[in-house]
Design a protein around this motif. Structure first.
Motif, PDB file in Angstrom:
ATOM      1  N   GLN A 211       9.230   5.921   1.690  1.00 60.68           N
ATOM      2  CA  GLN A 211      10.446   6.726   1.598  1.00 60.68           C
ATOM      3  C   GLN A 211      11.439   6.061   0.658  1.00 60.68           C
ATOM      4  OE1 GLN A 211      12.790   9.076   4.859  1.00 60.68           O
ATOM      5  NE2 GLN A 211      13.224   6.897   5.174  1.00 60.68           N
ATOM      6  N   ARG A 212      11.804   6.771  -0.391  1.00 62.46           N
ATOM      7  CA  ARG A 212      12.807   6.272  -1.325  1.00 62.46           C
ATOM      8  C   ARG A 212      14.204   6.419  -0.721  1.00 62.46           C
ATOM      9  NH1 ARG A 212      10.998   5.502  -6.472  1.00 62.46           N
ATOM     10  NH2 ARG A 212      13.170   5.625  -7.203  1.00 62.46           N
ATOM     11  N   PRO A 213      15.186   5.653  -1.231  1.00 63.92           N
ATOM     12  CA  PRO A 213      16.525   5.704  -0.628  1.00 63.92           C
ATOM     13  C   PRO A 213      17.183   7.072  -0.717  1.00 63.92           C
ATOM     14  CG  PRO A 213      16.514   4.416  -2.677  1.00 63.92           C
ATOM     15  CD  PRO A 213      15.090   4.644  -2.284  1.00 63.92           C
ATOM     16  N   ASP A 214      16.890   7.845  -1.766  1.00 64.18           N
ATOM     17  CA  ASP A 214      17.519   9.163  -1.887  1.00 64.18           C
ATOM     18  C   ASP A 214      16.920  10.191  -0.941  1.00 64.18           C
ATOM     19  OD1 ASP A 214      15.093   9.331  -3.120  1.00 64.18           O
ATOM     20  OD2 ASP A 214      15.868   9.905  -5.094  1.00 64.18           O
TER      21      ASP A 214
ATOM     22  N   LEU B 208       0.824  -1.206   0.000  1.00 62.51           N
ATOM     23  CA  LEU B 208       0.000   0.000   0.000  1.00 62.51           C
ATOM     24  C   LEU B 208       0.859   1.257   0.000  1.00 62.51           C
ATOM     25  CD1 LEU B 208      -2.815   1.353   0.273  1.00 62.51           C
ATOM     26  CD2 LEU B 208      -2.522   1.182   2.755  1.00 62.51           C
ATOM     27  N   LEU B 209       1.852   1.300   0.864  1.00 62.23           N
ATOM     28  CA  LEU B 209       2.724   2.469   0.946  1.00 62.23           C
ATOM     29  C   LEU B 209       3.514   2.660  -0.354  1.00 62.23           C
ATOM     30  CD1 LEU B 209       4.073   2.031   4.584  1.00 62.23           C
ATOM     31  CD2 LEU B 209       2.363   3.675   3.816  1.00 62.23           C
ATOM     32  N   ALA B 210       4.029   1.563  -0.902  1.00 61.37           N
ATOM     33  CA  ALA B 210       4.868   1.658  -2.100  1.00 61.37           C
ATOM     34  C   ALA B 210       4.084   2.057  -3.338  1.00 61.37           C
ATOM     35  CB  ALA B 210       5.578   0.329  -2.345  1.00 61.37           C
ATOM     36  N   THR B 211       2.801   1.679  -3.418  1.00 60.70           N
ATOM     37  CA  THR B 211       1.994   2.021  -4.596  1.00 60.70           C
ATOM     38  C   THR B 211       1.333   3.390  -4.468  1.00 60.70           C
ATOM     39  OG1 THR B 211       0.132   0.744  -3.676  1.00 60.70           O
ATOM     40  CG2 THR B 211       1.530  -0.350  -5.319  1.00 60.70           C
ATOM     41  N   HIS B 212       1.461   4.027  -3.298  1.00 61.94           N
ATOM     42  CA  HIS B 212       0.927   5.374  -3.083  1.00 61.94           C
ATOM     43  C   HIS B 212       2.004   6.235  -2.416  1.00 61.94           C
ATOM     44  CE1 HIS B 212      -2.644   2.775  -3.280  1.00 61.94           C
ATOM     45  NE2 HIS B 212      -3.271   3.816  -3.769  1.00 61.94           N
ATOM     46  N   PRO B 213       3.148   6.429  -3.086  1.00 62.14           N
ATOM     47  CA  PRO B 213       4.292   7.070  -2.422  1.00 62.14           C
ATOM     48  C   PRO B 213       4.090   8.535  -2.067  1.00 62.14           C
ATOM     49  CG  PRO B 213       4.702   6.808  -4.776  1.00 62.14           C
ATOM     50  CD  PRO B 213       3.442   6.053  -4.479  1.00 62.14           C
ATOM     51  N   LYS B 214       3.066   9.170  -2.614  1.00 67.81           N
ATOM     52  CA  LYS B 214       2.855  10.592  -2.327  1.00 67.81           C
ATOM     53  C   LYS B 214       1.855  10.828  -1.192  1.00 67.81           C
ATOM     54  CE  LYS B 214       3.870  12.067  -7.058  1.00 67.81           C
ATOM     55  NZ  LYS B 214       3.374  12.784  -8.258  1.00 67.81           N
ATOM     56  N   ILE B 215       1.302   9.744  -0.654  1.00 67.31           N
ATOM     57  CA  ILE B 215       0.268   9.873   0.378  1.00 67.31           C
ATOM     58  C   ILE B 215       0.860   9.619   1.759  1.00 67.31           C
ATOM     59  CG2 ILE B 215      -1.877   8.890   1.288  1.00 67.31           C
ATOM     60  CD1 ILE B 215      -2.741   8.301  -1.528  1.00 67.31           C
TER      61      ILE B 215
END
Length: 234
Positions: free
Chosen positions: A228-231, A166-173
């Motif tokens: 949260q992406r690695p960068d 869920l978190l990975a498919t909605h990274p802006k939420i």
């Protein structure tokens, strides 16, 4: 009251429509229809966030109206009826309803159900979401329901997988605990918000043990959690 979600109330009894409007007034805009054809006409002309639909109406009953709505729309539908038989619930859900509330109902439960259904409808997975999500050494295989840290497969429970997917498919939420409970555990589960925190902690620990190079779940203090992406990791 501009900007509020709009609810369509469909019931042949004026007293019930008025009662629902009173309960919902503080939270939502409302419109009403006294029968199925009027409801379908309003839905064709206007946008609604949810439909509250009585089953026992003369002429076109709620089941028929629900099926008709589903031919053209995925708007959340809350069935409302004085009948609480399991067969009635099954028929309503089979016709495309999202939830079912039996009269007489508690006002707070009504509002909570409506809010939960609207939140769930706003979290539909994006149609362009990849079957395999690869970010650095994190891989999520949505078809196989497997999560990798490098070449290692994480031993996740079904709910833990649902959480990270869920978190990975909605990274802006930014997901509040309520939003996570609605989507991962369902609106009928016991509302123990610490369950979400516990699952986040467990998933993070499993990523750490398997040596993932970054923490994919970020805590947004006072709000909830987001991907949260690695960068972006600190």
């Amino acid at each position: 009251m501009e900007g509020r979600e709009r609810i369509l109330i469909v019931d042949d009894e004026w007293n019930m429509r008025n009662l629902l409007k009173v309960h919902l007034f503080a939270h939502f805009e409302t419109a009403e229809a006294a029968d199925g054809p009027e409801a379908l006409a309003l839905l064709a002309q206007q946008r609604f966030s949810l439909v509250i639909l009585d089953i026992m109406m003369p002429g076109m009953d709620g089941w028929e109206v629900c099926a008709k709505i589903r031919e053209t729309s995925q708007v959340p539908i809350l069935m409302l009826t004085a009948r609480g038989d399991v067969k009635d619930k099954v028929e309503g859900l089979s016709a495309g309803a999202d939830d079912y509330l039996v009269k007489p109902f508690n006002a707070e439960e009504l509002v909570a159900r409506v809010k939960a259904l609207i939140r769930r409808s706003q979290l539909t997975p994006p149609t362009d979401a990849e079957d395999v999500i690869q970010i650095a050494d994190l891989k999520i295989d949505r078809q196989a329901r497997l999560v990798y840290a490098g070449t290692s497969v994480l031993d996740l429970t079904p709910k833990e997988f649902d959480l990270i997917e869920l978190l990975a498919t909605h990274p802006k939420i930014i997901f509040t605990r309520e939003m996570l409970m609605d989507r991962v555990w369902g609106i009928h589960e016991v509302r123990e918000m610490r369950t979400a925190d516990t699952h986040v902690k467990n998933v993070r620990e499993k990523f750490r043990k398997h040596g993932l190079s970054f923490n994919p779940i970020r805590t947004v203090w006072g709000k909830g959690y987001t991907f949260q992406r690695p960068d972006a990791a600190q």
